[in-house]
Write an enzyme that holds these catalytic residues in place. Structure first.
Site, PDB file in Angstrom:
ATOM      1  N   ASP A   1       0.849  -1.188   0.000  1.00  0.00           N
ATOM      2  CA  ASP A   1       0.000   0.000   0.000  1.00  0.00           C
ATOM      3  C   ASP A   1       0.886   1.240   0.000  1.00  0.00           C
ATOM      4  OD1 ASP A   1      -1.815   2.012   0.414  1.00  0.00           O
ATOM      5  OD2 ASP A   1      -1.974   1.642   2.568  1.00  0.00           O
TER       6      ASP A   1
ATOM      7  N   LEU B   1       1.339   5.299  -2.018  1.00  0.00           N
ATOM      8  CA  LEU B   1       0.790   6.271  -2.972  1.00  0.00           C
ATOM      9  C   LEU B   1       1.532   6.224  -4.311  1.00  0.00           C
ATOM     10  CD1 LEU B   1       0.012   9.370  -0.753  1.00  0.00           C
ATOM     11  CD2 LEU B   1      -1.599   7.962  -2.016  1.00  0.00           C
TER      12      LEU B   1
ATOM     13  N   ASP C   1      -8.907  11.191  -9.197  1.00  0.00           N
ATOM     14  CA  ASP C   1      -9.310  10.618  -7.916  1.00  0.00           C
ATOM     15  C   ASP C   1     -10.709  10.043  -8.046  1.00  0.00           C
ATOM     16  OD1 ASP C   1      -6.956  11.376  -6.816  1.00  0.00           O
ATOM     17  OD2 ASP C   1      -7.774  12.881  -5.451  1.00  0.00           O
TER      18      ASP C   1
ATOM     19  N   ARG D   1      -1.980  24.643  -8.637  1.00  0.00           N
ATOM     20  CA  ARG D   1      -1.383  25.017  -7.352  1.00  0.00           C
ATOM     21  C   ARG D   1      -0.115  25.803  -7.640  1.00  0.00           C
ATOM     22  NH1 ARG D   1      -5.653  23.908  -5.958  1.00  0.00           N
ATOM     23  NH2 ARG D   1      -6.375  22.379  -4.437  1.00  0.00           N
TER      24      ARG D   1
ATOM     25  N   CYS E   1       1.880  13.784  -1.196  1.00  0.00           N
ATOM     26  CA  CYS E   1       2.785  14.484  -2.117  1.00  0.00           C
ATOM     27  C   CYS E   1       3.220  13.718  -3.366  1.00  0.00           C
ATOM     28  CB  CYS E   1       4.052  14.981  -1.400  1.00  0.00           C
ATOM     29  SG  CYS E   1       3.676  16.133  -0.096  1.00  0.00           S
ATOM     30  N   GLU E   2       2.594  12.586  -3.660  1.00  0.00           N
ATOM     31  CA  GLU E   2       2.935  11.909  -4.923  1.00  0.00           C
ATOM     32  C   GLU E   2       2.585  12.797  -6.112  1.00  0.00           C
ATOM     33  OE1 GLU E   2       0.203  11.570  -3.481  1.00  0.00           O
ATOM     34  OE2 GLU E   2      -1.392  11.155  -4.902  1.00  0.00           O
ATOM     35  N   ASP E   3       1.559  13.644  -5.945  1.00  0.00           N
ATOM     36  CA  ASP E   3       1.168  14.527  -7.048  1.00  0.00           C
ATOM     37  C   ASP E   3       2.183  15.651  -7.260  1.00  0.00           C
ATOM     38  OD1 ASP E   3       0.485  15.508  -4.580  1.00  0.00           O
ATOM     39  OD2 ASP E   3      -1.527  16.175  -5.157  1.00  0.00           O
TER      40      ASP E   3
ATOM     41  N   GLY F   1      -6.133  19.496   8.832  1.00  0.00           N
ATOM     42  CA  GLY F   1      -5.382  20.680   9.230  1.00  0.00           C
ATOM     43  C   GLY F   1      -3.877  20.503   9.021  1.00  0.00           C
TER      44      GLY F   1
ATOM     45  N   HIS G   1      -2.302  21.017   6.413  1.00  0.00           N
ATOM     46  CA  HIS G   1      -2.077  20.416   5.095  1.00  0.00           C
ATOM     47  C   HIS G   1      -1.045  21.194   4.279  1.00  0.00           C
ATOM     48  CE1 HIS G   1      -2.891  18.379   1.384  1.00  0.00           C
ATOM     49  NE2 HIS G   1      -3.205  19.518   0.804  1.00  0.00           N
TER      50      HIS G   1
END
Ligand SMILES: *[C@@H]1O[C@H](CO)[C@@H](O)[C@H](O)[C@H]1NC(C)=O
Ligand SMILES: *[C@@H]1O[C@H](CO)[C@@H](O)[C@H](O)[C@H]1NC(C)=O
Length: 339
Positions: free
Chosen positions: A150, A152, A171, A201, A265-267, A301, A303
């Site tokens: 498992d 990311l 997603d 972003r 943070c894989e993105d 929070g 994030h």
């Protein structure tokens, strides 16, 4: 709008306009009246044309033109939906059912990282839904990419026998109308090395004496305020399959370990990877997001601080900041009013 603008818009009457110009300010003559009349008619025609193209966009008239465009679109190669999911079967069913109806979809890959493999009933349900929803009985392949571990990073694992050149990474809890997905796909086709997505972003350099070179990570508000971005998130983005290969085989293992450990943070890592490979910014496409799930990690929070830490960690790994700023926003011109 003046008469000159109408002439420009018409592209044809400029000569007539110029000939009439000399005498436009004299007493009204038959010729000038005629000219004005023509301008009025032209304006009325333009208005009519705009309205009919608008109504055809809304699907009221002109179905045959839309169908023809559809047929043209389908004769070309499509994309693979690459969906990340985790124990939210109703969301998974809902979003697969939605995207199955998009005309240029070729296949669906579901990234599965749960300890138990997908149940037969889930598979059957999804296969049935895809058959029902896909256009004109087109065969859309469904595959589960089952992972033992498992992490990311699974989301960007290389897919050996992918039929399309491009994936639409998404997603399981976000839905975009098929028309917007098709449009974003069009944008990607114009720039196949770029990452093309709906969720921008941005990072900002910050000068503070104790931290040295440090970057912050900002979300929607900052992008909206400045009109600038440097990443598009893989929660809804098109990119070439070669980047899956790079992510799996070329990206430093330390970055992948960091992502597995932090579950985040894989993105951002994917944005770094594409930016480093292309030295170019991603492309933001205008689109209305519909989030069908309630909570993801982004609503927890602290994030943005976590995300900023990832950005700075990756900058250290790369030895430079590869992200490039952009202020380009791709908009479907059919949805615009005038020009
Ligand atoms: C940040 O610091 C560098 C040198 O330390 C300086 O050249 C630069 O102008 C500063 N930038 C801002 C925005 O203050
Ligand atoms: C960044 O790109 C360069 C040039 O393409 C490449 O040599 C390097 O390995 C890349 N860095 C990382 C961390 O992937």
């Amino acid at each position: 709008m003046g008469g000159g603008d109408v002439c420009k818009a018409m592209g044809g009457c400029s000569l007539a306009y110029r000939r009439g110009e000399k005498r436009l300010w004299n007493l009204p003559s038959a010729r000038n009246t005629k000219f004005l009349l023509w301008c009025c008619i032209a304006l009325a025609l333009i208005t009519l044309a705009c309205r009919s193209s608008l109504s055809s966009f809304a699907g009221i008239t002109n179905r045959s033109a839309v169908d023809a465009a559809d047929r043209l679109a389908r004769s070309r190669k499509g994309y693979t939906l690459l969906m990340n999911t985790w124990k939210r079967y109703d969301l998974l069913k809902k979003s697969v059912s939605h995207y199955a109806s998009c005309s240029r979809l070729d296949s669906i890959h579901i990234v599965w990282s749960e300890p138990n493999p997908p149940s037969d009933s889930l598979k059957e349900y999804l296969e049935h839904v895809i058959k029902m929803k896909s256009r004109d009985g087109k065969e859309v392949e469904l595959r589960f990419d089952v992972n033992k571990e498992d992490s990311l990073n699974n989301r960007f694992k290389e897919i050996k026998d992918l039929k399309t050149d491009v994936v639409f990474s998404i997603d399981d809890d976000v839905i975009f109308p098929c028309s917007m997905v098709d449009f974003a796909f069009n944008v990607w086709e114009s720039a196949p090395d770029s990452m093309v997505g709906f969720v921008p972003r941005v990072h900002w350099p910050e000068n503070s004496s104790n931290k040295g070179e440090y970057y912050t990570y900002s979300g929607w508000w900052s992008v909206w305020w400045t009109g600038t971005y440097s990443m598009v998130l893989s929660k809804a983005a098109f990119f070439h399959k070669k980047y899956l290969n790079l992510y799996t085989n070329e990206m430093p293992a330390s970055i992948k370990e960091f992502i597995t450990k932090n579950r985040n943070c894989e993105d951002i890592a994917m944005s770094f990877l594409v930016a480093n490979a292309t030295n170019a910014p991603p492309i933001w496409v205008k689109g209305k997001i519909n989030e069908i799930g309630s909570t993801g990690i982004s609503s927890i929070g602290g994030h943005t601080e976590k995300r900023a830490r990832c950005v700075n960690r990756f900058v250290a790994e790369y030895g430079r900041m590869p992200l490039v700023y952009s202020s380009v926003k791709a908009v479907d011109s059919r949805t615009l009013w005038f020009w």
